[in-house]
Design an enzyme around this catalytic site. Structure first.
Site, PDB file in Angstrom:
ATOM      1  CB  THR A  55      27.431  29.570  44.594  1.00  0.00           C
ATOM      2  OG1 THR A  55      26.333  29.882  45.475  1.00  0.00           O
ATOM      3  CG2 THR A  55      26.928  29.527  43.162  1.00  0.00           C
ATOM      4  CB  CYS A  56      30.218  30.342  48.835  1.00  0.00           C
ATOM      5  SG  CYS A  56      29.754  32.016  48.363  1.00  0.00           S
ATOM      6  CG  ASP A 116      27.301  39.533  45.180  1.00  0.00           C
ATOM      7  OD1 ASP A 116      27.863  39.841  44.113  1.00  0.00           O
ATOM      8  OD2 ASP A 116      27.837  38.817  46.041  1.00  0.00           O
ATOM      9  CD  GLU A 118      31.439  36.314  43.456  1.00  0.00           C
ATOM     10  OE1 GLU A 118      32.037  35.254  43.685  1.00  0.00           O
ATOM     11  OE2 GLU A 118      31.501  37.307  44.191  1.00  0.00           O
ATOM     12  CD  GLN A 122      28.800  32.217  41.866  1.00  0.00           C
ATOM     13  OE1 GLN A 122      27.703  32.627  42.233  1.00  0.00           O
ATOM     14  NE2 GLN A 122      29.808  32.075  42.714  1.00  0.00           N
ATOM     15  N   GLY A 193      41.412  31.380  42.983  1.00  0.00           N
ATOM     16  CA  GLY A 193      40.207  31.189  42.172  1.00  0.00           C
ATOM     17  C   GLY A 193      39.577  32.549  41.944  1.00  0.00           C
ATOM     18  CE  LYS A 194      33.625  35.771  38.915  1.00  0.00           C
ATOM     19  NZ  LYS A 194      32.326  35.496  38.274  1.00  0.00           N
ATOM     20  N   GLY A 196      39.402  34.617  45.181  1.00  0.00           N
ATOM     21  CA  GLY A 196      40.760  34.979  45.601  1.00  0.00           C
ATOM     22  C   GLY A 196      41.322  36.112  44.754  1.00  0.00           C
TER      23      GLY A 196
END
Length: 421
Positions: A55-56, A116, A118, A122, A193-194, A196
């Site tokens: 991931t980021c 978080d 998110e 993932q 993407g997700k 965005g």
């Protein structure tokens, strides 16, 4: 290795925002295509149980191996990083520490922005890919199920996720706090993407701005998405530079391997705020050299959520208690699987006695009811083995001593009972 056997060591190797900055994390990120190749490679090498999370904020490999370097070498091979850099910023967790680390990730305790969730989606996607590739064994399956249960429990029964502090929200908060008259500014979102999409949704929800334009490499995706919202414009990818010249705020959220926004695309003398939510970074760092341009990346955005984080920190002990409950369930499950060879060996020994006795009475007793005898003795065997399992699971039980006693009583090979310890 047989999937029903307990693999020797579970490792989690990788790096995260804790030691690696956004540039280094970008070097070690693994594309979806390369994740598939990595899993196939691991499968050919005979690695039993492995999945990849990229991931980021982190790139990690979790799997069973004789040595962590088996997993590290795969990470290096399928990313753009090197061993020397990896050693400086990496984490290597083994067995119980690896399990704890995965629970912390899945419940938001290890997220760059505390709480978080998110990461949960993932994690699911990473696991789904590994399962589809055939690199998930019974242990990882059970572990992931319990991590997801713990994640849901923590989210529903604590305030760990109170408020909104995702990167997609932090971007909007940055605009609100730092851009004057932001509702009247032209905003261009490049990449749907997700992250965005979530950023766009947050723009609609938390601002009154109606000057938003969407650009995506696949035009149809942008058009389809914009239909859900009135007054939103869509531009073709070929118009990217032209649209950048018109905009005041550029939000970049693409999945490209190299920067797609460069100095050449920017209009000289025009003030522009660029929020780069991509990983690796998709905006050329050199744009900072332009005086009128403000460039903000994911690491900088994460700094604006400290107030919410302080509230969430007080919930950590409650979340940890919940995690302990699910970790204990996982450990009990592993212990039960360890007992299986011993229980099976006892059951086989009792069944041999059952067979001999029924055979003896069949020869000695006229009109002996074999079927009824088998039914009764099978129930007795089941009750004995069930009681044995309960005994082994008792906290005060010495498993090794109990197995030793049973092996002597029933003349069972003790070595075979302990082969999975």
């Amino acid at each position: 290795m047989n999937q029903d056997e307990m693999p020797t060591k579970l490792y989690n190797v990788g790096l995260s925002y804790k030691k690696a900055d956004v540039k280094v994390r970008g070097e070690f990120s693994i594309t979806k295509e390369n994740q598939k190749l990595l899993l196939e490679d691991a499968k050919e090498q005979g690695i039993d149980g492995i999945f990849v999370l990229s991931t980021c904020n982190r790139t990690e490999i979790t799997g069973f191996a004789k040595h962590p370097f088996e997993l590290i070498s795969l990470l290096i091979k399928y990313s753009n990083g090197n061993v020397e850099e990896f050693i400086k910023v990496s984490n290597v967790y083994k067995n119980k520490d690896a399990v704890k680390h995965l629970f912390n990730i899945g419940t938001g305790l290890d997220s760059q922005i505390l709480g978080d969730y998110e990461i949960v989606g993932q994690l699911k996607e990473s696991f789904k890919l590994a399962k589809k590739t055939g690199t998930i064994n019974a242990y990882l399956e059970r572990l992931m199920n319990l991590i997801l249960q713990a994640s849901k429990d923590v989210k529903n029964n604590t305030k760990l996720s109170s408020g909104t502090t995702s990167v997609a929200y932090a971007a909007i908060q940055y605009i609100i706090d730092n851009v004057t008259n932001y509702d009247n500014k032209n905003i261009l979102i490049y990449g749907l993407g997700k992250i965005g999409k979530n950023t766009f949704k947050n723009l609609i929800e938390y601002t009154s701005n109606n000057h938003i334009t969407l650009i995506n490499r696949t035009l149809e995706k942008a058009v389809k998405y914009a239909k859900l919202y009135p007054k939103i414009e869509v531009a073709n990818y070929s118009e990217l530079s032209e649209q950048i010249h018109k905009t005041d705020i550029l939000i970049v959220s693409t999945g490209a391997e190299t920067p797609t926004i460069t100095k050449k695309q920017l209009k000289e003398g025009k003030e522009l705020v660029i929020l780069d939510l991509s990983m690796p970074e998709n905006v050329e760092v050199s744009v900072k050299e332009i005086p009128e341009v403000t460039l903000v990346n994911v690491d900088e955005l994460s700094k604006i959520t400290h107030k919410t984080i302080e509230t969430r920190k007080s919930e950590i002990p409650i979340a940890e208690q919940i995690i302990e409950k699910y970790k204990e369930e996982f450990n009990n499950w592993i212990s039960l699987r360890k007992f299986v060879p011993a229980v099976n060996a006892l059951k086989e020994s009792l069944q041999a006695i059952q067979h001999d006795e029924i055979d003896f009475h069949t020869r000695k007793v006229k009109n002996f009811n074999v079927e009824q005898a088998e039914m009764i003795t099978s129930r007795i065997i089941q009750k004995i083995t069930t009681q044995f399992v309960k005994h082994l699971k008792d906290e005060e039980t010495s498993v090794d001593q109990s197995i030793s006693v049973i092996s002597k009583m029933f003349h069972i090979n003790e070595l075979s009972l302990n082969e999975n310890d």
